[in-house]
Design a protein around this motif. Structure first.
Motif, mmCIF file in Angstrom:
data_model
loop_
_atom_site.group_PDB
_atom_site.id
_atom_site.type_symbol
_atom_site.label_atom_id
_atom_site.label_comp_id
_atom_site.label_asym_id
_atom_site.label_seq_id
_atom_site.Cartn_x
_atom_site.Cartn_y
_atom_site.Cartn_z
ATOM 1 N N ARG A 20 0.840 -1.208 0.000
ATOM 2 C CA ARG A 20 0.000 0.000 0.000
ATOM 3 C C ARG A 20 0.870 1.251 0.000
ATOM 4 N NH1 ARG A 20 -2.038 0.104 5.278
ATOM 5 N NH2 ARG A 20 -0.027 1.105 5.645
ATOM 6 N N ASP A 21 1.906 1.267 0.833
ATOM 7 C CA ASP A 21 2.776 2.436 0.920
ATOM 8 C C ASP A 21 3.539 2.658 -0.389
ATOM 9 O OD1 ASP A 21 1.911 2.737 3.507
ATOM 10 O OD2 ASP A 21 3.721 1.879 4.428
ATOM 11 N N ALA A 51 -4.568 -3.516 -0.994
ATOM 12 C CA ALA A 51 -3.677 -2.356 -0.888
ATOM 13 C C ALA A 51 -4.064 -1.243 -1.850
ATOM 14 C CB ALA A 51 -2.237 -2.792 -1.146
ATOM 15 N N GLY A 52 -4.416 -1.613 -3.083
ATOM 16 C CA GLY A 52 -4.696 -0.605 -4.098
ATOM 17 C C GLY A 52 -5.988 0.140 -3.876
ATOM 18 N N GLN A 54 -6.935 1.405 -1.294
ATOM 19 C CA GLN A 54 -6.671 2.492 -0.351
ATOM 20 C C GLN A 54 -5.952 3.671 -0.999
ATOM 21 O OE1 GLN A 54 -5.127 0.976 3.515
ATOM 22 N NE2 GLN A 54 -5.377 -1.056 2.615
ATOM 23 N N VAL A 55 -5.609 3.513 -2.298
ATOM 24 C CA VAL A 55 -4.875 4.560 -3.014
ATOM 25 C C VAL A 55 -5.634 4.892 -4.288
ATOM 26 C CG1 VAL A 55 -2.683 5.258 -4.024
ATOM 27 C CG2 VAL A 55 -2.709 3.611 -2.130
#
Length: 298
Positions: A20-21, A51-52, A54-55
């Motif tokens: 995610r980061d 993860a994706g 969240q972005v």
């Protein structure tokens, strides 16, 4: 030519948070796309959904999900679910993998790989477009429709290197995802085949996503030695070895983009002229200089 990043697979119990980061940093720095592989760690599609999601904003692609272990209807359902989680930002890259993996590790037959891919796409592509499928082929059968949300314009790309696969990439899929394939081979082998196949089928111009190692450095010799060590396995897998031979390259280190900013900028321009639509940069030097250079191209 769009510049995206090929993200290294995070390890350990915090892998999804790390991914995610990395996606967030990639998006914050202005890159239009990030690509992840599906090997033996994180499941790429599941990881991108978690993860994706969240972005926002950035396109997220798989490079690539192996076909043989998944029925195409199962993969279609999973990909559509992920595309829903990503609000339509998934680029689904799929591939055959390699005989040593499919037969040696999974225990499946790797017989007739080109026929397998054609039949696989005959089921997968209509399903991701929201269509019902009734198909009976030599390698697989499907009589199914899906109610999964997320249908629409999700591109399906295939890892295509051989002539029959490149034909499929343009004729049925939306293009190809390459790895360890240099500019001469793209210009003379990949781009003409996939583009002509798309034109003959009345389809839009295909995407050609080219992933290669990259390192901005003044110590070219040391960087090439490092590339030869890190990417050695790809010089022995038959499909990549065939592309390296077409390029006239001794090994992966010879197709890596290595040098100072001006040198690598010229190499990228050569790739763009060869027909690459998306460059997926695999940073192996792990230094800020390479990232700063890539950001300067956006």
């Amino acid at each position: 030519m769009r510049i995206g990043l090929y993200l290294d697979e995070p390890q350990g119990p915090e892998a999804l948070g790390k991914l995610r980061d990395r996606i967030a940093r990639t998006a914050d720095e202005g890159f239009p796309s990030a690509w992840v592989s599906n090997i033996f760690g994180l499941d790429a599609l599941t990881a991108l959904a978690v993860a994706g999601s969240q972005v926002p904003g950035i396109e997220l692609g798989t490079a690539v999900v192996p076909t043989y272990p998944r029925h195409p209807a199962v993969l279609a359902q999973q990909a559509l679910t992920v595309n829903t989680a990503l609000e339509g930002r998934l680029a689904l890259g799929i591939g055959l993998s390699h005989q040593i993996v499919i037969e040696g590790m999974y225990g499946y037959s790797f017989d007739k790989p080109a026929r397998h891919m054609r039949e696989y796409l005959s089921v997968l592509v209509p399903l991701v477009r929201g269509e019902q499928v009734e198909f009976e082929g030599e390698t697989l059968t499907a009589k199914i429709g899906l109610s999964t949300p997320g249908t629409g314009d999700m591109p399906v790309l295939i890892a295509a290197l051989a002539p029959r696969m490149l034909k499929l990439a343009g004729e049925v899929a939306d293009g190809t995802v390459l790895w360890m394939t240099g500019p001469k081979t793209v210009a003379e082998h990949v781009a003409p085949a996939v583009t002509e196949a798309a034109r003959a089928a009345g389809r839009p111009a295909p995407r050609i996503v080219c992933g290669l190692p990259i390192c901005i450095t003044d110590d070219v010799e040391a960087a090439r030695a490092r590339a030869a060590e890190v990417f050695a396995v790809y010089g022995h897998l038959p499909s990549y070895r065939a592309m390296l031979d077409k390029e006239g390259a001794e090994g992966p280190a010879q197709v890596a983009l290595i040098g100072d900013e001006d040198t690598v900028a010229a190499q990228l321009e050569t790739l763009a002229k060869a027909g690459v639509t998306d460059f997926a940069a695999s940073e192996f030097g792990r230094d800020q200089r390479t990232r700063d250079f890539l950001k300067s191209l956006l």
